[in-house]
Motif scaffolding. Structure first.
Motif, PDB file in Angstrom:
ATOM      1  N   ASP A   9       0.836  -1.208   0.000  1.00 57.92           N
ATOM      2  CA  ASP A   9       0.000   0.000   0.000  1.00 57.92           C
ATOM      3  C   ASP A   9       0.862   1.246   0.000  1.00 57.92           C
ATOM      4  N   PRO A  10       0.297   2.390  -0.442  1.00 56.11           N
ATOM      5  CA  PRO A  10       1.042   3.641  -0.319  1.00 56.11           C
ATOM      6  C   PRO A  10       1.320   3.942   1.155  1.00 56.11           C
ATOM      7  N   VAL A  11       2.453   4.614   1.427  1.00 56.15           N
ATOM      8  CA  VAL A  11       2.843   4.869   2.816  1.00 56.15           C
ATOM      9  C   VAL A  11       2.552   6.326   3.183  1.00 56.15           C
ATOM     10  N   ALA A  12       1.899   6.528   4.318  1.00 53.93           N
ATOM     11  CA  ALA A  12       1.709   7.883   4.868  1.00 53.93           C
ATOM     12  C   ALA A  12       2.727   8.036   5.994  1.00 53.93           C
ATOM     13  N   ILE A  13       3.551   9.082   5.919  1.00 52.64           N
ATOM     14  CA  ILE A  13       4.653   9.216   6.888  1.00 52.64           C
ATOM     15  C   ILE A  13       4.379  10.331   7.896  1.00 52.64           C
ATOM     16  N   VAL A  14       4.501   9.971   9.177  1.00 57.11           N
ATOM     17  CA  VAL A  14       4.386  10.944  10.267  1.00 57.11           C
ATOM     18  C   VAL A  14       5.740  11.052  10.955  1.00 57.11           C
ATOM     19  N   VAL A  15       6.246  12.262  11.103  1.00 53.99           N
ATOM     20  CA  VAL A  15       7.450  12.488  11.901  1.00 53.99           C
ATOM     21  C   VAL A  15       6.994  13.127  13.201  1.00 53.99           C
ATOM     22  N   THR A  16       7.434  12.576  14.334  1.00 55.86           N
ATOM     23  CA  THR A  16       7.070  13.219  15.597  1.00 55.86           C
ATOM     24  C   THR A  16       8.258  14.050  16.090  1.00 55.86           C
ATOM     25  N   ILE A  17       7.949  15.219  16.588  1.00 56.09           N
ATOM     26  CA  ILE A  17       8.972  16.088  17.181  1.00 56.09           C
ATOM     27  C   ILE A  17       8.493  16.420  18.588  1.00 56.09           C
ATOM     28  N   TYR A  18       9.137  15.794  19.554  1.00 57.94           N
ATOM     29  CA  TYR A  18       8.727  15.992  20.952  1.00 57.94           C
ATOM     30  C   TYR A  18       9.920  15.684  21.850  1.00 57.94           C
ATOM     31  N   VAL A  19      10.327  16.657  22.625  1.00 54.31           N
ATOM     32  CA  VAL A  19      11.444  16.447  23.555  1.00 54.31           C
ATOM     33  C   VAL A  19      10.824  15.949  24.864  1.00 54.31           C
ATOM     34  N   ASN A  20      10.989  14.678  25.080  1.00 51.28           N
ATOM     35  CA  ASN A  20      10.271  13.977  26.143  1.00 51.28           C
ATOM     36  C   ASN A  20      10.928  14.196  27.513  1.00 51.28           C
ATOM     37  N   PRO A  21      10.279  14.944  28.417  1.00 48.95           N
ATOM     38  CA  PRO A  21      10.939  15.263  29.687  1.00 48.95           C
ATOM     39  C   PRO A  21      11.229  14.051  30.556  1.00 48.95           C
ATOM     40  N   SER A  22      10.416  13.001  30.406  1.00 46.51           N
ATOM     41  CA  SER A  22      10.560  11.894  31.368  1.00 46.51           C
ATOM     42  C   SER A  22      11.799  11.043  31.117  1.00 46.51           C
ATOM     43  N   GLN A  23      12.463  11.213  29.959  1.00 43.61           N
ATOM     44  CA  GLN A  23      13.668  10.403  29.735  1.00 43.61           C
ATOM     45  C   GLN A  23      14.942  11.125  30.185  1.00 43.61           C
ATOM     46  N   PHE A  24      14.758  12.353  30.680  1.00 42.66           N
ATOM     47  CA  PHE A  24      15.894  13.131  31.188  1.00 42.66           C
ATOM     48  C   PHE A  24      15.865  13.143  32.704  1.00 42.66           C
TER      49      PHE A  24
END
Ligand SMILES: Nc1ncnc2c1ncn2[C@@H]1O[C@H](COP(=O)(O)OP(=O)(O)OP(=O)(O)O)[C@@H](O)[C@H]1O
Ligand SMILES: CC(C)(CO)[C@@H](O)C(=O)[O-]
Ligand code: BAL
Length: 313
Positions: free
Chosen positions: A57-72
């Motif tokens: 199938d054709p691919v729909a691409i999502v890029v997420t941009i989120y600086v996740n505080p809980s991993q710091f």
């Protein structure tokens, strides 16, 4: 190369889920590339891998941009993590293949009676539940230990949890992660297997600068001198691989040599480990598929890199 195309920017999680479900209903495969922004060619290579995902199938691409505080952890560099959303959008538009950017302001439920990261006892930069806020964590118990998990105590808990949240919001068919963050990629693969996420995980090769430095958003914080010194990471990894393929397979010797090289060039070694590629169990001798993983500080910047070796191939 595809013509430039502006991706749709989505900030709300319900809107993101609805967008994704619409694409699925149109018969598309949804692929996600999670990032913390300040994009570089390494990130763009993940997008190319998503575009090439094997799908009828054709691919729909999502890029997420989120600086996740809980991993710091509070002592880490959340406050100085680089960002340039406008620049990121230009780069994403230039690929011509990204359909949406998910850039939520916050992905956590913040309860009443917050305990701030700066206040005593906080273990991550998320204001954790003193009241009725976020308190659910995903842990990949063995793989999260050692290497980056040893020096960044809340890192993999935060990563596994935020990636689970992103998967639940976007419901992708495919997700792409870079092998630059090797342990992270393996942690996600294990989490997806163990928790029955119906998502194909693609591990994408490391993209390097022409002189060998692994691309990383944090490289922007290196001074010219620190950047030059940091080349010792990739050089020592390539030397170790060349040596191993010639028969120098004793891990103690290889690790000592890398530590010595990095230290002599002014780096402060966090760890050098040689581990089996999938289980990440340390090995004493290289006689199968292994990966040498390194983390070292140059100035105030902690860099990671690795090289895969298989002496049988
Ligand atoms: N040089 C690279 N080659 C391939 N993938 C990469 C590279 N750099 C980052 N990635 C991948 O991009 C995704 C998002 O990573 P992230 O946004 O943290 O960027 P980063 O450059 O790793 O930043 P930093 O290491 O400074 O946090 C991760 O899956 C990561 O492994
Ligand atoms: C996977 C990730 C986006 C989760 O915040 C982050 O750890 C990263 O950018 O590698
Ligand atoms: N690329 C890993 C994200 C982090 O260092 O927090």
């Amino acid at each position: 190369m595809a013509a430039p195309r502006e991706p749709e920017v989505i900030r709300d999680k319900a809107a993101m889920r609805a967008w994704s479900r619409r694409r699925r209903a149109e018969g598309k495969t949804v692929a996600v590339v999670p990032t913390m922004g300040y994009l570089h060619q390494g990130h763009l290579s993940l997008i190319s891998a998503a575009a090439a995902a094997a799908s009828a199938d054709p691919v729909a691409i999502v890029v997420t941009i989120y600086v996740n505080p809980s991993q710091f952890a509070p002592s880490e560099d959340l406050a100085t993590y680089p960002s340039d959303f406008a620049g990121d959008l230009r780069k994403l538009a230039s690929t011509g293949v990204v359909d949406a950017v998910f850039n939520p302001p916050d992905l956590y439920v913040r309860g009443a009676g917050r305990r701030g990261a700066a206040s005593g006892g906080a273990i991550s930069c998320l204001e954790e539940a003193a009241g009725d806020g976020h308190e659910t964590w995903v842990r990949v118990e063995r793989l999260e230990k050692g290497m980056c998990g040893a020096s960044r105590p809340v890192f993999f808990r935060g990563v596994a949890t935020i990636v689970s949240k992103l998967f639940n919001i976007i419901e992708p068919d495919v997700a792409v992660f870079g092998k630059k963050d090797y342990q992270q990629w393996r942690v996600i693969c294990r989490m997806v297997r163990d928790l029955d996420f119906a998502i194909e995980i693609i591990g994408s090769e490391i993209v390097r600068e022409a002189d060998g430095l692994a691309m990383s958003s944090r490289n922007v914080h290196l001074s010219r001198e620190e950047r030059e010194k940091a080349l010792s990471i990739s050089r020592s990894l390539v030397d170790a691989r060349t040596g191993a393929l010639k028969g120098n397979t004793d891990c103690k010797q290889i690790k000592n040599k890398i530590v010595q090289t990095l230290t002599e060039t002014g780096g402060q070694v966090d760890y050098v480990e040689i581990v089996e590629q999938e289980s990440l169990v340390p090995v004493e001798q290289i006689d199968g598929p292994v990966v040498i993983c390194v983390a070292a500080w140059f100035g105030k910047v902690r860099l990671i890199d690795n090289i895969e070796i298989d002496t049988r191939s």
